[in-house]
Design an enzyme around this catalytic site. Structure first.
Site, PDB file in Angstrom:
ATOM      1  CB  ILE A 139     -58.588  40.159  31.087  1.00  0.00           C
ATOM      2  CG1 ILE A 139     -57.789  38.965  30.560  1.00  0.00           C
ATOM      3  CG2 ILE A 139     -57.943  40.696  32.365  1.00  0.00           C
ATOM      4  CD1 ILE A 139     -56.378  39.322  30.122  1.00  0.00           C
ATOM      5  CG  HIS A 141     -84.253  14.815  29.924  1.00  0.00           C
ATOM      6  ND1 HIS A 141     -84.499  16.158  29.771  1.00  0.00           N
ATOM      7  CD2 HIS A 141     -85.162  14.366  30.838  1.00  0.00           C
ATOM      8  CE1 HIS A 141     -85.511  16.503  30.528  1.00  0.00           C
ATOM      9  NE2 HIS A 141     -85.928  15.439  31.200  1.00  0.00           N
TER      10      HIS A 141
END
Length: 464
Positions: free
Chosen positions: A183, A443
């Site tokens: 956070i 790829h």
């Protein structure tokens, strides 16, 4: 006259509302009680709206660095009110979605403050009205709230919790973030990218202390290079608020105390479970440091009372709560679920760069007695990362050298919060290095770095 159900759920966060849906699917008559907004903290004040803010700061960062991509963007600016408004609209849209899901699954929704009043009994108060509910099964999913500094409670003006930081009326000019967990780092990243001067103070020796040490070190290097100041091994001893800002006393690792001025402070030092005043004590439900003690199926020591999510302890994550809820409900329904465990729960930090991990860090694996093989592959060795202009980061995998078990995976860089799930699935299926090496990765993708990291653990990396 009480309203009767098979199951009552107190709290409608990602644990509570998901449990309600699953219970309905299994034929139960379900009621859910919520004192604020359906979806709980995560949907309304946490996971989702913060990601909307971080998306804004990401886009703003790209706009201010348009030249890096051969583009021109002049007089770039922002409207803080519209940024906040977009974030709130995203939360509102999802809140409406949960309302629709409750209706679709015939879950009765009671708005108000709920409390256990006896075995199988729960009352809901809204204003002057009190409604009594009964059910043989009651689930507590009340979540948690931000922890305050004992000497400087959040006022929403100069000292903020995450809730205040999501709806700022003014942009901080000089911001102090206390705490460097997910956070704290996310808000530091957001406000820095939007132009604030940011300092992070962390009492422990490194930021993101639950992550692998190499990830923590890389993150500190990256955000320091961006311009965020980091003070580790340090603590804030005093905060004084004034009309124009905040005066702080920060004790550094060498014991010296420096007085520094900031426009605002965000306190991100942890959370407190919401277990007070909901009737647990009267029923004898066992707690430890405010957290409800449960077994692997969400059962407390009191028959018919269950608990899931943040009220049961770490990790304090939405997806943990949801899965806990499903396991608990299926056990109540007489199914045969595996008991809930925390060994394969991914953690994500949506800063710039992103961080994601699952399983044991290298240090924890060694502490547990494993002989390990470690593979590490950098973003700079990946064609897609270079094409995206995101060549900073790495993927690290930790294997048991004897069995090939994937013990943990740790990643930092662009979009790793999406990539981590591949490793989570691999661990759930108890995949070894053999299957992972033989898996074909598309790829060009960032996911190829996962494959290369696996190969690298066994001296077979192809592109580095």
């Amino acid at each position: 006259m009480a309203d009767n159900f098979d199951l009552i759920i107190l709290g409608s966060g990602p644990g509570g509302y998901v449990a309600a849906i699953r219970a309905s699917q299994l034929g139960m008559k379900v009621a859910i009680v919520e004192r604020e907004r359906l979806g709980g903290i995560c949907l309304n004040w946490g996971c989702i709206p913060t990601k909307a803010l971080l998306r804004t700061s990401e886009v703003y960062h790209y706009m201010t660095h348009a030249a890096d991509y051969g583009l021109k963007a002049e007089n770039v600016g922002f409207d803080l009110g519209k940024i906040v408004d977009r974030s709130r609209k995203v939360a509102g849209q999802l809140n409406a979605g949960v309302k629709g899901l409750m209706k679709k699954n015939k879950v009765a929704v009671y708005e108000g403050v709920g409390a256990l009043t006896g075995k199988g009994k729960l009352s809901v108060k809204q204003g002057d009205k009190t409604t009594e509910l009964t059910a043989p099964h009651i689930m507590v999913a009340t979540g948690a709230r931000a922890r305050d500094l004992p000497f400087a409670k959040a006022d929403g003006k100069r000292i903020w919790t995450y809730r205040h930081a999501m709806v700022p009326e003014v942009m901080p000019t000089k911001l102090l973030v206390i705490g460097s967990g997910a956070i704290g780092v996310e808000f530091a990243s957001f406000y820095h990218d939007m132009g604030a001067e940011v300092t992070i103070v962390e009492m422990l020796p490194r930021i993101l202390p639950v992550e692998d040490e190499e990830v923590s070190a890389f993150m500190e290097k990256q955000i320091t290079k961006q311009g965020i100041r980091i003070l580790t091994g340090a603590g804030v001893e005093k905060i004084e608020t004034g009309a124009d800002g905040v005066k702080t006393s920060i004790k550094s690792k060498d014991g010296k105390v420096a007085v520094e001025d900031y426009s605002h402070v965000i306190v991100a030092i942890g959370i407190v479970p919401n277990t007070e005043n909901i009737g647990l004590e009267a029923l004898g439900v066992e707690t430890e440091r405010g957290q409800i003690k449960v077994d692997g199926f969400g059962r407390t020591n009191v028959e018919g009372i269950y608990a899931i999510g943040d009220v049961t302890g770490a990790p304090w994550l939405a997806h943990k709560a949801s899965h806990e809820g499903i396991v608990c409900i299926e056990k109540i329904a007489g199914k045969d679920p595996r008991p809930f465990e925390t060994w394969n729960i991914p953690g994500c930090t949506y800063a710039r760069p992103q961080v994601a991990s699952v399983g044991l860090t290298e240090a924890k694996a060694r502490e547990a007695g494993h002989e390990v093989k470690v593979g590490k592959f950098p973003f700079i060795g990946n064609g897609k990362a270079i094409a995206l202009g995101e060549a900073e980061g790495f993927v690290k995998t930790v294997f048991d050298a004897k069995t090939g078990e994937l013990l943990g995976a740790h990643m930092i860089g662009a979009e790793v919060t999406e990539l981590i799930q591949g490793y989570v699935i691999a661990r759930q299926l108890e995949t070894t290095e053999h299957e992972l090496m033989e898996t074909v990765f598309a790829h060009p993708t960032l996911s190829e770095m996962m494959h290369e990291s696996i190969l690298g653990a066994y001296g077979r990396a192809l592109h580095f």
